[in-house]
Scaffold this motif. Sequence first.
Motif, PDB file in Angstrom:
ATOM      1  N   ILE A 174      -3.214  -4.264  -8.506  1.00 55.73           N
ATOM      2  CA  ILE A 174      -3.902  -3.151  -7.840  1.00 55.73           C
ATOM      3  C   ILE A 174      -5.352  -3.537  -7.548  1.00 55.73           C
ATOM      4  N   LYS A 206      -0.706  -3.266  -4.242  1.00 57.53           N
ATOM      5  CA  LYS A 206      -2.131  -3.618  -4.192  1.00 57.53           C
ATOM      6  C   LYS A 206      -3.033  -2.409  -3.962  1.00 57.53           C
ATOM      7  N   SER A 207      -2.520  -1.364  -3.317  1.00 56.19           N
ATOM      8  CA  SER A 207      -3.354  -0.191  -3.012  1.00 56.19           C
ATOM      9  C   SER A 207      -2.557   1.083  -3.231  1.00 56.19           C
ATOM     10  N   LEU A 208      -3.191   2.068  -3.903  1.00 61.03           N
ATOM     11  CA  LEU A 208      -2.524   3.329  -4.193  1.00 61.03           C
ATOM     12  C   LEU A 208      -3.472   4.484  -3.904  1.00 61.03           C
ATOM     13  N   LEU A 214      -7.744   1.854  -5.461  1.00 63.89           N
ATOM     14  CA  LEU A 214      -7.122   3.046  -6.025  1.00 63.89           C
ATOM     15  C   LEU A 214      -7.961   4.265  -5.659  1.00 63.89           C
ATOM     16  N   PHE A 252       0.285  -2.919 -13.704  1.00 68.51           N
ATOM     17  CA  PHE A 252      -0.068  -2.991 -12.285  1.00 68.51           C
ATOM     18  C   PHE A 252      -1.290  -3.900 -12.124  1.00 68.51           C
ATOM     19  N   LEU A 269      -7.053  -2.145 -15.487  1.00 67.81           N
ATOM     20  CA  LEU A 269      -6.458  -2.776 -14.307  1.00 67.81           C
ATOM     21  C   LEU A 269      -7.308  -3.990 -13.943  1.00 67.81           C
ATOM     22  N   LEU A 275      -8.590  -4.416 -10.125  1.00 70.58           N
ATOM     23  CA  LEU A 275      -9.123  -3.257  -9.405  1.00 70.58           C
ATOM     24  C   LEU A 275     -10.551  -3.514  -8.927  1.00 70.58           C
ATOM     25  N   GLU A 281       0.839  -1.197   0.000  1.00 71.33           N
ATOM     26  CA  GLU A 281       0.000   0.000   0.000  1.00 71.33           C
ATOM     27  C   GLU A 281       0.873   1.246   0.000  1.00 71.33           C
ATOM     28  N   SER A 320       5.333  -3.275  -9.394  1.00 75.94           N
ATOM     29  CA  SER A 320       4.040  -3.690  -9.947  1.00 75.94           C
ATOM     30  C   SER A 320       3.274  -4.625  -9.025  1.00 75.94           C
TER      31      SER A 320
END
Length: 713
Positions: free
Chosen positions: A311, A287-289, A314, A308, A331, A334, A257, A284
């Motif tokens: 992910i 998991k969380s941005l 987000l 990525f 993604l 996501l 993260e 890459s």
Amino acid sequence: MEEIGNEYFLDLASKSLFEQSSDDKSGFVMHNLVNDLATFVSGQFTFRLGVDYSQKIVDQTRHFSYVRRSRYDNFKKFESLCETSRLHTFLPLKLSPGYNFFLLTKRAPLDHLLPKLRYLRVLSLSHYLNMIELPESIGKIKHLRYLNHFSTGIKRLLDSICKLCNLQTLNLSDCKDLSVLPREMRKLINLRHLDINGTAIKEMPMQLANIYSGASIEELRNLANLRGKLSIVDLRNVVSPTDALKACLKDRKYLEELILEWNAMDANISECQIFVLDNLRPHSHLKSLTINNYGAESLSDWVGHHSFSNIVSLHLENCKNCHNLPPLGQLPSLQDLSVVGFEGVVKVDHKFNGRDSSTVKPFEALTILRFEQMLNWEEWSSFGVENEDGAFPQLEKLYIDNCPKLKGGLPVHLPSLAKFEIYKCPQLVASLPRAPVVCELKLGDCNEVLSKELPTKLRKLVIRGFDALESLPKGRVASNNCLQVLEIREFSEQHERDLVTLCIKIGHCPNFVSFPKGGIRAPDLSFFNVSNYESLRSLPEKMHILLPSLDYIKIINCPRIESFSEGGLPSKVKSMDVKGCDKLFARRAGWGLQKLPSLRYFSVGGKYEDVEFFLEPGLLPFCLTQLHISSFPNMKSLDKKGFQDLTSLQELTLWDNPKLEYIPKEGLPTSLSIIEIYKCPLLRKRWQSKKGKERRKIPDADHILIDNKEFIK
């Protein structure tokens, strides 16, 4: 070590020993049969207080957990721990519903308990609000690996904690009063996880500066084993993109993260921001941005790049100058996406969906989507006539809030949508998406067009702020046999049809005068809430007949209501709130509440200036267990006769009664176990006096709390 533990857990999950929780996808549960097997195998090595009624703690017990069923814990709960000398785990299992904090009474002194638990590996004291500091003896628990102080009232950590040379995890998150760490933190040579989110800590001890905070962002390159969560705030201080590149975030493959945040108050947008963001590209495996307060006109190309693929979450927030959204639809993993405060975006088109592909559907895994504060967004045009690209096949929750210029372009078909909320979108005139499984819909401050065709299988419907709406769509509400919750605010509708619903909330409707003549027939209704009705003169008729399942009534700020329903209230009512109802309170002698055999909770209050003594005899039933009295500005004393009848009363709360000074001479009921007093300065002064008659009248309750501090008689 973390990788090995993760492999073990995934292996157990693959064998169905653990299952993903349906309520919380980040958590796991154990099937009842597997739980029974684990309990049998563990035998006397584990003890769950409040669960294992057939067992008791013995010397072989190593792991102790307990369910917090009330707000208070005292020594009686833990005194059985004296039977074991080698306990390894002390762990609260879960929070009781409705409680955000707990109190560990002074009758459960940790300084007496902890020395007996010197073999502990795991110690959790989370959510104890009055846990201000740990005792000195904490330093003697040499084997401790995990210490959880989440959301406690702790103000400082003693230096003795630095003697815990085996400590690996220290969780101090949400300890709002904690502002500094001990100087000798460097002695915690095995510490791998330190969480100080939500604290007042601004800097690390000197010896840790080169490890945790660093003189510049490039110091992160020294943290080769950085994993879990990393938050970098106030990125305006990074003036050189080269420093950001030297942080080597792209090499941190265990980082899951990442939060990147600029200063929202910074009016000067640096030209190097986009280059700093370019160079902060993570691995890459992320998991969380979260990106917050970014000031450039476009995001870096790596945000939304298909590489990525891991992910899951987000959040792009307050990037006010960005004109376009990244191609996030490509993604593949996501699930949770938030786009907030993109004031420069006018149109969201097909580029948002990502690469054209015949095999991959845009946003194929997304379950939650939020658009908020998009003040200049006018059009959402990323769909064909019938969603031919199949976008959002798994979307379950869609939120659109404060997008005042949005006019159209909602998705046509969302096969998995269960919850849809639209607020403050007055120009939106598009039809609601076809959503065969939608069960919850909330519309507020929107165009009337959106309410013309409501889904027929709704379980919850909330409508607020429709100034131009004269009535609910004909037959849509009354004929909905699935509807359980109906909430209406700022509306003048008087509905005459029967409702199949479990909850009605109606409020902030100044022109609503009365309910339909003859009453409202809702045989399954359990919760009835009317609030802020300036003109409402009466409650629905025949409530005792037409609302037989009602168990919670809430009437707030309805000054013209004079009485309850003729014939009385339903006999199953368990809880009541009556506040700010001047005429109703003035006629309290005729309430007839003593006829309610199920009433357990009653809350009353509301600036009644003529009341100096309360409570009158016979007003409440003897079966009442909880009483809350608040906001009586001139009340001086509690009426002894009224309280003597409440022989079952267990909890009494007195809130914001500034002139309350006396309690009955004969005292309060002996059944009382919990007394909470807030904002009653005169009563507090009398009770806290070391001398005086009032102190002798204080009942022997198990727990007495005065302004969030435990009171010992």
